[in-house]
Motif scaffolding. Structure first.
Motif, PDB file in Angstrom:
ATOM      1  N   GLY A 197       0.813  -1.213   0.000  1.00  0.00           N
ATOM      2  CA  GLY A 197       0.000   0.000   0.000  1.00  0.00           C
ATOM      3  C   GLY A 197       0.844   1.259   0.000  1.00  0.00           C
ATOM      4  O   GLY A 197       0.317   2.368   0.014  1.00  0.00           O
ATOM      5  N   PHE A 198       2.134   1.118  -0.012  1.00  0.00           N
ATOM      6  CA  PHE A 198       3.090   2.224   0.023  1.00  0.00           C
ATOM      7  C   PHE A 198       3.397   2.593  -1.419  1.00  0.00           C
ATOM      8  O   PHE A 198       4.351   2.134  -2.006  1.00  0.00           O
ATOM      9  CB  PHE A 198       4.331   1.758   0.789  1.00  0.00           C
ATOM     10  CG  PHE A 198       5.424   2.763   1.027  1.00  0.00           C
ATOM     11  CD1 PHE A 198       5.341   4.081   0.621  1.00  0.00           C
ATOM     12  CD2 PHE A 198       6.573   2.353   1.689  1.00  0.00           C
ATOM     13  CE1 PHE A 198       6.375   4.977   0.859  1.00  0.00           C
ATOM     14  CE2 PHE A 198       7.613   3.228   1.935  1.00  0.00           C
ATOM     15  CZ  PHE A 198       7.511   4.548   1.518  1.00  0.00           C
ATOM     16  N   GLU A 224       7.431   4.777  12.754  1.00  0.00           N
ATOM     17  CA  GLU A 224       7.640   3.374  12.388  1.00  0.00           C
ATOM     18  C   GLU A 224       8.857   2.795  13.098  1.00  0.00           C
ATOM     19  O   GLU A 224       9.842   3.496  13.331  1.00  0.00           O
ATOM     20  CB  GLU A 224       7.843   3.227  10.879  1.00  0.00           C
ATOM     21  CG  GLU A 224       6.599   3.405  10.067  1.00  0.00           C
ATOM     22  CD  GLU A 224       5.560   2.313  10.282  1.00  0.00           C
ATOM     23  OE1 GLU A 224       5.920   1.181  10.687  1.00  0.00           O
ATOM     24  OE2 GLU A 224       4.382   2.601  10.056  1.00  0.00           O
ATOM     25  N   THR A 225       8.784   1.502  13.405  1.00  0.00           N
ATOM     26  CA  THR A 225       9.921   0.814  14.031  1.00  0.00           C
ATOM     27  C   THR A 225      10.546  -0.229  13.107  1.00  0.00           C
ATOM     28  O   THR A 225      11.568  -0.804  13.447  1.00  0.00           O
ATOM     29  CB  THR A 225       9.491   0.134  15.349  1.00  0.00           C
ATOM     30  OG1 THR A 225       8.452  -0.808  15.069  1.00  0.00           O
ATOM     31  CG2 THR A 225       9.014   1.173  16.361  1.00  0.00           C
ATOM     32  N   GLU A 226       9.917  -0.479  11.949  1.00  0.00           N
ATOM     33  CA  GLU A 226      10.468  -1.417  10.974  1.00  0.00           C
ATOM     34  C   GLU A 226      10.747  -0.690   9.660  1.00  0.00           C
ATOM     35  O   GLU A 226      10.127   0.327   9.352  1.00  0.00           O
ATOM     36  CB  GLU A 226       9.492  -2.560  10.698  1.00  0.00           C
ATOM     37  CG  GLU A 226       9.331  -3.510  11.863  1.00  0.00           C
ATOM     38  CD  GLU A 226       8.459  -4.685  11.511  1.00  0.00           C
ATOM     39  OE1 GLU A 226       8.981  -5.639  10.888  1.00  0.00           O
ATOM     40  OE2 GLU A 226       7.263  -4.654  11.833  1.00  0.00           O
ATOM     41  N   VAL A 227      11.659  -1.240   8.881  1.00  0.00           N
ATOM     42  CA  VAL A 227      11.981  -0.711   7.564  1.00  0.00           C
ATOM     43  C   VAL A 227      10.885  -1.159   6.599  1.00  0.00           C
ATOM     44  O   VAL A 227      10.491  -2.330   6.594  1.00  0.00           O
ATOM     45  CB  VAL A 227      13.367  -1.215   7.100  1.00  0.00           C
ATOM     46  CG1 VAL A 227      13.663  -0.766   5.679  1.00  0.00           C
ATOM     47  CG2 VAL A 227      14.446  -0.745   8.072  1.00  0.00           C
ATOM     48  N   LEU A 228      10.388  -0.225   5.765  1.00  0.00           N
ATOM     49  CA  LEU A 228       9.325  -0.526   4.813  1.00  0.00           C
ATOM     50  C   LEU A 228       9.775  -0.234   3.388  1.00  0.00           C
ATOM     51  O   LEU A 228      10.296   0.850   3.099  1.00  0.00           O
ATOM     52  CB  LEU A 228       8.071   0.309   5.113  1.00  0.00           C
ATOM     53  CG  LEU A 228       7.446   0.151   6.496  1.00  0.00           C
ATOM     54  CD1 LEU A 228       6.247   1.080   6.634  1.00  0.00           C
ATOM     55  CD2 LEU A 228       7.045  -1.289   6.755  1.00  0.00           C
ATOM     56  N   ILE A 229       9.534  -1.185   2.500  1.00  0.00           N
ATOM     57  CA  ILE A 229       9.867  -1.073   1.089  1.00  0.00           C
ATOM     58  C   ILE A 229       8.609  -0.657   0.330  1.00  0.00           C
ATOM     59  O   ILE A 229       7.564  -1.297   0.474  1.00  0.00           O
ATOM     60  CB  ILE A 229      10.360  -2.435   0.546  1.00  0.00           C
ATOM     61  CG1 ILE A 229      11.608  -2.895   1.296  1.00  0.00           C
ATOM     62  CG2 ILE A 229      10.605  -2.369  -0.958  1.00  0.00           C
ATOM     63  CD1 ILE A 229      12.001  -4.339   1.005  1.00  0.00           C
ATOM     64  N   ASP A 230       8.705   0.392  -0.490  1.00  0.00           N
ATOM     65  CA  ASP A 230       7.550   0.818  -1.277  1.00  0.00           C
ATOM     66  C   ASP A 230       7.399  -0.046  -2.532  1.00  0.00           C
ATOM     67  O   ASP A 230       8.267  -0.849  -2.862  1.00  0.00           O
ATOM     68  CB  ASP A 230       7.645   2.302  -1.632  1.00  0.00           C
ATOM     69  CG  ASP A 230       8.553   2.582  -2.816  1.00  0.00           C
ATOM     70  OD1 ASP A 230       9.574   1.910  -2.977  1.00  0.00           O
ATOM     71  OD2 ASP A 230       8.237   3.504  -3.590  1.00  0.00           O
ATOM     72  N   ASP A 231       6.277   0.134  -3.229  1.00  0.00           N
ATOM     73  CA  ASP A 231       5.998  -0.657  -4.438  1.00  0.00           C
ATOM     74  C   ASP A 231       7.074  -0.512  -5.502  1.00  0.00           C
ATOM     75  O   ASP A 231       7.478  -1.490  -6.127  1.00  0.00           O
ATOM     76  CB  ASP A 231       4.653  -0.241  -5.042  1.00  0.00           C
ATOM     77  CG  ASP A 231       3.464  -0.689  -4.204  1.00  0.00           C
ATOM     78  OD1 ASP A 231       3.656  -1.492  -3.278  1.00  0.00           O
ATOM     79  OD2 ASP A 231       2.347  -0.231  -4.493  1.00  0.00           O
TER      80      ASP A 231
END
Length: 135
Positions: free
Chosen positions: A20-21, A92-99
């Motif tokens: 959803g990023f 945020e506390t975790e690393v998030l990868i976008d689409d």
């Protein structure tokens, strides 16, 4: 999945693909503590304060353009590097990868509930890593 991230230092950590990023450029959302470890906090002069829409409402994060090189690393393979923007989050506390970054790194999500994934040019099923929390 496990990433190798390079800015002024190199750090390996786990990350989540957030389908959803959705943004226009490859971006990696990193927690504030990781930004400090990578030498991106305090924010460099190139950083911009931007507002992002989230499921919980708008948030403001610093975006540092083209600040990171990112690789996906597995026991038998390494894919990358991809240059991407860093989004620095104090929530945020975790690393998030976008689409976009997920696509550049050839990541295909097979089952988000069980953490199964693969690279688009292979047929084996991979499993997610245990999370790393940057608190």
């Amino acid at each position: 999945m496990k990433l190798r991230i390079r800015a002024s230092r190199v750090i390996e950590t786990t990350a989540l693909v957030n389908t959803g990023f959705e943004v226009e450029r490859p971006q990696l959302l990193i927690p504030l503590r990781l930004a400090k470890e990578l030498g991106l906090w305090p924010p460099p002069p190139s950083a911009e304060l931007i507002e992002l829409g989230t499921a919980g409402g708008p948030v403001r994060n610093y975006m540092v353009p083209n600040a990171l090189e990112v690789w996906v690393i597995t026991e038998d393979r390494e894919v990358g590097s991809v240059t991407c923007d860093a989004l620095i989050s104090n929530i945020e506390t975790e690393v998030l990868i976008d689409d976009k970054l997920a696509g550049e790194l050839k990541i295909v999500i097979l089952n988000p509930a069980t953490g199964e994934w693969r690279f688009y040019d292979e047929t084996i099923t991979r499993h997610t890593e245990s999370p790393t929390y940057w608190v």
